[in-house]
Scaffold this motif. Sequence first.
Motif, mmCIF file in Angstrom:
data_model
loop_
_atom_site.group_PDB
_atom_site.id
_atom_site.type_symbol
_atom_site.label_atom_id
_atom_site.label_comp_id
_atom_site.label_asym_id
_atom_site.label_seq_id
_atom_site.Cartn_x
_atom_site.Cartn_y
_atom_site.Cartn_z
ATOM 1 N N SER A 201 -6.738 -38.242 2.072
ATOM 2 C CA SER A 201 -6.523 -38.112 0.631
ATOM 3 C C SER A 201 -6.949 -39.371 -0.113
ATOM 4 C CB SER A 201 -5.044 -37.813 0.347
ATOM 5 O OG SER A 201 -4.209 -38.867 0.798
ATOM 6 N N TRP A 202 -7.034 -40.516 0.583
ATOM 7 C CA TRP A 202 -7.447 -41.760 -0.063
ATOM 8 C C TRP A 202 -8.944 -42.027 0.050
ATOM 9 C CZ3 TRP A 202 -4.379 -41.916 4.467
ATOM 10 C CH2 TRP A 202 -5.054 -42.304 5.633
ATOM 11 N N GLY A 203 -9.670 -41.246 0.828
ATOM 12 C CA GLY A 203 -11.101 -41.477 1.009
ATOM 13 C C GLY A 203 -11.499 -41.307 2.461
ATOM 14 N N ASP A 204 -12.548 -42.022 2.891
ATOM 15 C CA ASP A 204 -13.077 -41.871 4.245
ATOM 16 C C ASP A 204 -12.807 -43.065 5.157
ATOM 17 O OD1 ASP A 204 -14.154 -39.343 3.808
ATOM 18 O OD2 ASP A 204 -16.082 -40.131 3.107
ATOM 19 N N GLN A 205 -12.198 -44.130 4.655
ATOM 20 C CA GLN A 205 -12.048 -45.352 5.435
ATOM 21 C C GLN A 205 -10.738 -45.362 6.227
ATOM 22 O OE1 GLN A 205 -14.442 -47.635 5.890
ATOM 23 N NE2 GLN A 205 -15.672 -46.187 4.673
ATOM 24 N N PRO A 206 -10.802 -45.398 7.562
ATOM 25 C CA PRO A 206 -9.563 -45.364 8.350
ATOM 26 C C PRO A 206 -8.671 -46.578 8.143
ATOM 27 C CG PRO A 206 -11.476 -45.785 9.765
ATOM 28 C CD PRO A 206 -12.010 -45.395 8.426
ATOM 29 N N ASP A 207 -9.247 -47.758 7.890
ATOM 30 C CA ASP A 207 -8.422 -48.946 7.684
ATOM 31 C C ASP A 207 -7.534 -48.836 6.454
ATOM 32 O OD1 ASP A 207 -9.029 -50.326 9.924
ATOM 33 O OD2 ASP A 207 -10.418 -51.729 8.986
ATOM 34 N N ASP A 208 -7.919 -48.015 5.489
ATOM 35 C CA ASP A 208 -7.093 -47.841 4.303
ATOM 36 C C ASP A 208 -5.813 -47.075 4.615
ATOM 37 O OD1 ASP A 208 -8.888 -49.231 2.763
ATOM 38 O OD2 ASP A 208 -9.867 -47.451 1.936
ATOM 39 N N ALA A 209 -5.719 -46.538 5.824
ATOM 40 C CA ALA A 209 -4.488 -45.853 6.228
ATOM 41 C C ALA A 209 -3.282 -46.770 6.089
ATOM 42 C CB ALA A 209 -4.602 -45.366 7.676
ATOM 43 N N TYR A 210 -3.475 -48.075 6.297
ATOM 44 C CA TYR A 210 -2.344 -48.989 6.261
ATOM 45 C C TYR A 210 -1.697 -49.079 4.886
ATOM 46 C CZ TYR A 210 -4.333 -50.399 10.745
ATOM 47 O OH TYR A 210 -4.815 -50.408 12.019
ATOM 48 N N ARG A 211 -2.404 -48.646 3.857
ATOM 49 C CA ARG A 211 -1.824 -48.594 2.511
ATOM 50 C C ARG A 211 -1.079 -47.289 2.264
ATOM 51 N NH1 ARG A 211 -6.742 -48.633 -0.915
ATOM 52 N NH2 ARG A 211 -5.224 -48.088 -2.523
ATOM 53 N N PHE A 212 -1.453 -46.229 2.975
ATOM 54 C CA PHE A 212 -0.965 -44.893 2.661
ATOM 55 C C PHE A 212 -0.151 -44.233 3.776
ATOM 56 C CE2 PHE A 212 -4.628 -45.564 -0.057
ATOM 57 C CZ PHE A 212 -4.248 -44.987 -1.263
ATOM 58 N N TRP A 322 3.701 -41.586 13.529
ATOM 59 C CA TRP A 322 3.674 -43.014 13.841
ATOM 60 C C TRP A 322 3.014 -43.288 15.187
ATOM 61 C CZ3 TRP A 322 6.364 -44.269 18.282
ATOM 62 C CH2 TRP A 322 7.359 -43.387 18.702
ATOM 63 N N THR A 323 2.837 -42.272 16.001
ATOM 64 C CA THR A 323 2.191 -42.397 17.308
ATOM 65 C C THR A 323 0.673 -42.264 17.244
ATOM 66 O OG1 THR A 323 2.467 -40.018 17.617
ATOM 67 C CG2 THR A 323 4.203 -41.433 18.502
ATOM 68 N N CYS A 324 0.118 -41.929 16.082
ATOM 69 C CA CYS A 324 -1.265 -41.467 15.988
ATOM 70 C C CYS A 324 -2.209 -42.501 15.387
ATOM 71 C CB CYS A 324 -1.345 -40.208 15.113
ATOM 72 S SG CYS A 324 -0.435 -38.808 15.753
ATOM 73 N N THR A 325 -3.449 -42.502 15.877
ATOM 74 C CA THR A 325 -4.524 -43.216 15.209
ATOM 75 C C THR A 325 -4.764 -42.603 13.833
ATOM 76 O OG1 THR A 325 -6.896 -43.716 15.323
ATOM 77 C CG2 THR A 325 -6.189 -41.678 16.316
ATOM 78 N N PRO A 326 -5.308 -43.375 12.874
ATOM 79 C CA PRO A 326 -5.651 -42.767 11.588
ATOM 80 C C PRO A 326 -6.511 -41.517 11.717
ATOM 81 C CG PRO A 326 -5.769 -45.137 11.401
ATOM 82 C CD PRO A 326 -5.493 -44.838 12.855
ATOM 83 N N ALA A 327 -7.436 -41.504 12.680
ATOM 84 C CA ALA A 327 -8.325 -40.346 12.831
ATOM 85 C C ALA A 327 -7.542 -39.050 13.007
ATOM 86 C CB ALA A 327 -9.271 -40.557 14.013
ATOM 87 N N VAL A 328 -6.435 -39.111 13.733
ATOM 88 C CA VAL A 328 -5.639 -37.915 13.998
ATOM 89 C C VAL A 328 -4.907 -37.442 12.748
ATOM 90 C CG1 VAL A 328 -3.700 -37.036 15.379
ATOM 91 C CG2 VAL A 328 -5.430 -38.484 16.440
ATOM 92 N N THR A 329 -4.682 -38.343 11.802
ATOM 93 C CA THR A 329 -3.944 -37.971 10.591
ATOM 94 C C THR A 329 -4.839 -37.397 9.499
ATOM 95 O OG1 THR A 329 -4.097 -40.107 9.416
ATOM 96 C CG2 THR A 329 -2.360 -39.889 11.087
ATOM 97 N N ARG A 330 -6.110 -37.117 9.789
ATOM 98 C CA ARG A 330 -7.008 -36.567 8.767
ATOM 99 C C ARG A 330 -6.440 -35.265 8.188
ATOM 100 N NH1 ARG A 330 -8.969 -35.743 13.783
ATOM 101 N NH2 ARG A 330 -9.553 -33.610 14.386
ATOM 102 N N ALA A 331 -6.822 -34.955 6.973
ATOM 103 C CA ALA A 331 -6.224 -33.837 6.245
ATOM 104 C C ALA A 331 -6.441 -32.494 6.929
ATOM 105 C CB ALA A 331 -6.774 -33.794 4.822
#
Length: 364
Positions: A201-212, A322-331
């Motif tokens: 929902s925030w875009g395509d960058q996995p590192d931005d997961a730490y904000r969301f 909380w167990t997942c890489t950002p990739a797994v949390t994709r929409a």
Amino acid sequence: MKRWVVALLITASLVDISVTIADESPRSETANSESHANLVHWIRIPAGTYRRGFASNDRNENRFHFDHPYSNRQNFKFEKPAHQVEISHAFEIAETEITVAQFREFVTATGYQTDAERGDGALGFFPDQDDYVDRFQTASEITWRKPGFEQSDRCPVVAVSWNDAQAFCRWLSEQQGVRCRLPTEAEWEYACRGGTQTWYSWGDQPDDAYRFANVADGALETAYPNTTRYARAVNLNADQGDGHVFTAPVKTFEANSWGLYDMHGNVWEWCQDRWAEDTYDRYLRDISRRDRADFVLKDPLFEEKTDLHQYGDWRVLRGGAWTCTPAVTRASNRTFAEKSGASVYTGFRVVREVAPATSRKDAS
């Protein structure tokens, strides 16, 4: 079967979406009561049309993997083919996952015992095991009251089954005088995307997961080495990432564009639908490939029993944990668990129907 399901959940895109939203903006509402459960903040989601799933071509998959070099390789077969979905009625969805305090109020009012409490416990986290999958085992002492790690009242309740979530929804419906239920997975993805066309929902960058999102990160890896080896984010130093080892209090991270928190990460969220790995194919099997671009699926709710259901009543989970890489949390990501099963990385959020209410009954 059981080991495979556990591995899929804990390790579980460029999505080509077009979104058409009715002339109505999402807005927040709060139920008029002093109780925790009735202090659910509801976000009104307008009716609209969006493109659900993962765009099925090699270029998109290659780009996704290129942009996620530190994550385990993803399999998108459950998310294809992508297709247009119409959500024909506005609905309200909880701003956050249901919290420990809200679930406790329900239990106090009703005397309800969860499946884990009445059975053999929930799937807990045991980091001393050498095999990664064996770190997640069912144990009688693991319940929503004692998940094996500290939680505040503001953390999402965990170790609750689909059945438990349904019981909470029935009680909340009585409290509010309006039908409350689990979201369909079509509603869930629509709300998660918040009008976006991107992997998150925030875009395509996995590192931005730490904000969301609360995802597997340096805090978890530092506390329990090798836990993130199959669920790896880019930065694994203790001072990098989201800073939470286990669940985080709701609203710790930024909301999506529609004001919803923790749609990615923190805990997997139960949906109404039964699971089938080929759900989208089943919807589209009678639609020619030439006509699929113009085909719109209206208010889907998958309730069919498949061959897999001879082993249990499997239900859809969305959002990652909380167990997942950002990739797994994709929409677009989809996975499943048996409806009586419970784990320390699974919770739920609730939908409240908006008049005129639909006549669709709860899945059973």
